[in-house]
Design an enzyme around this catalytic site. Sequence first.
Site, short mmCIF file in Angstrom:
data_model
loop_
_atom_site.label_atom_id
_atom_site.label_comp_id
_atom_site.label_asym_id
_atom_site.label_seq_id
_atom_site.Cartn_x
_atom_site.Cartn_y
_atom_site.Cartn_z
N HIS A 134 0.83 -1.22 0.00
CA HIS A 134 0.00 0.00 0.00
C HIS A 134 0.86 1.27 0.00
O HIS A 134 0.42 2.32 0.45
CB HIS A 134 -0.97 0.04 1.19
CG HIS A 134 -1.69 -1.24 1.43
ND1 HIS A 134 -2.91 -1.55 0.87
CD2 HIS A 134 -1.34 -2.33 2.17
CE1 HIS A 134 -3.29 -2.76 1.24
NE2 HIS A 134 -2.35 -3.26 2.03
N SER B 91 16.63 22.01 -14.44
CA SER B 91 15.55 22.91 -14.81
C SER B 91 16.13 24.23 -15.24
O SER B 91 17.10 24.71 -14.65
CB SER B 91 14.61 23.10 -13.61
OG SER B 91 13.87 24.29 -13.77
N LYS C 294 16.86 21.98 -9.09
CA LYS C 294 16.15 20.79 -9.54
C LYS C 294 17.03 19.80 -10.29
O LYS C 294 17.98 20.17 -10.97
CB LYS C 294 15.02 21.21 -10.50
CG LYS C 294 13.91 21.95 -9.81
CD LYS C 294 12.82 21.03 -9.33
CE LYS C 294 11.89 20.69 -10.46
NZ LYS C 294 10.70 20.00 -9.96
#
Length: 461
Positions: free
Chosen positions: A157, A278, A284
């Site tokens: 899960h 980025s 990033k």
Amino acid sequence: GRNSAWGGRFAAGPDALMLRINASIDFDRRLFREDIAGSVAHCRMLVAQRILTEADGKAILNGLDKILREIEDGRLEIDPAKEDIHMHVEARLRELIGAPAGRLHTARSRNDQVATDLRLWLRAAIDRQDEGLAALQAALVDQAERHAETVMPGFTHLQSAQPVTFGHHMLAYAEMIGRDRGRFADARRRLNECPLGAAALAGTSFPVDREMTARELGFARPMANSLDAVSDRDFVLEYLAAGAILAMHLSRLAEEVVIWSSAQFRFLNPGDAFTTGSSIMPQKRNPDAAELLRAKAGRVIGALNALLVVMKGLPLAYGKDMQEDKEPLFDAADTLETCIAVAAGIVGDLMPNADRLREAAGSGFATATDLADWLVRELGLPFREAHHVTGSLVRAAEERGCGLEDLPLEVFTGTDARIHDGVYQVLGIDNSVRSRTSLGGTAPDQVRRQAAQWRSRLEQD
Ligand code: ARG
């Protein structure tokens, strides 16, 4: 003007739009090798059966050989009026050798011709692809050996469940890819029958030797039923179905790489080869390759759907609808070839952040199951009761803001007086992982054994 191949019964040439919808040369030109190989086998058989003279046969074979080299050198002149690769080769053959060119199509139709070409093409594509899949498995096995002891959280899960090792996780994918290879091998075995000699649909009145053409082209045998031979595209669908499952597997791997690369997880140290920066956010580092790997599954699954819908409800035998088999197949095969290579590259580059993985593996009371199992084994509690006792100990740890292994013995004995300090041996994540020695389990020794088995299977390939 009228079509030179079938214009005899026509008064005028086709509309320009007719050419646009009808012509497949833009995409089926990549079948040229297979088309020529099929023609060579057919021609040899016609000569062997005395349907063609030796002289005509020789002229045709020489011409075909020349055309093969021309096309390989990029000298194929495309003319949409010639529709497809079969017509292009035949028209060029006529230019080169004149009248005998027209005899090659004796006892043959484009219907059995194209079915043969596509089977030959797909057979080779599957063989190339299998090498890529073996390389991907080798990359997974390398990582498994390197990280047989690197603990990480195992999830159900997407909630921390029990600690596993990174190597064990890699080997789960090696298994999936192993099944994928088996599916492609099955598809290959079934597709390896030769349609040639089925002609348009009914077979032919010429005394052809179908065993001979099948043998020449490396097929196991001729297809048994001429109607089936020209109308079956199961072989493409099987490939696409196996491809869709493979693409799905790769997308799951890719998704894990994406999640694990996030700042929130930090399970992976970023590599340079398969990420981008980025242009606006300097901090990033984006897992573009993995994201595209995740997305490409959509294309391959789409190709399977497209062809299933084309084939559904088609009456026997050949219908022009079936020309629509090629673009989805080629696109899916090209996509998979890239994806397999990229997946191998990404896997090879994975740098698990062992400290962070260990920290994450220890959070969320990952050894609660081990505690419950210990209560069953050492104290003879029924599992349900052990589950209950463990639950209250987890609550106690939660209240103190510590792990199960940090609880003082009084807390354990306060919950059940029979608990003794032996319990600490099952509480650390390393103990937990080491104890999972069942076959296929996550204990490092098991992982090494599984990896060694894959290693020797891959070497035997
Ligand atoms: N380009 C056609 C295809 O891909 C070849 C077979 C054409 N046969 C025909 N009877 N028109 O299916």
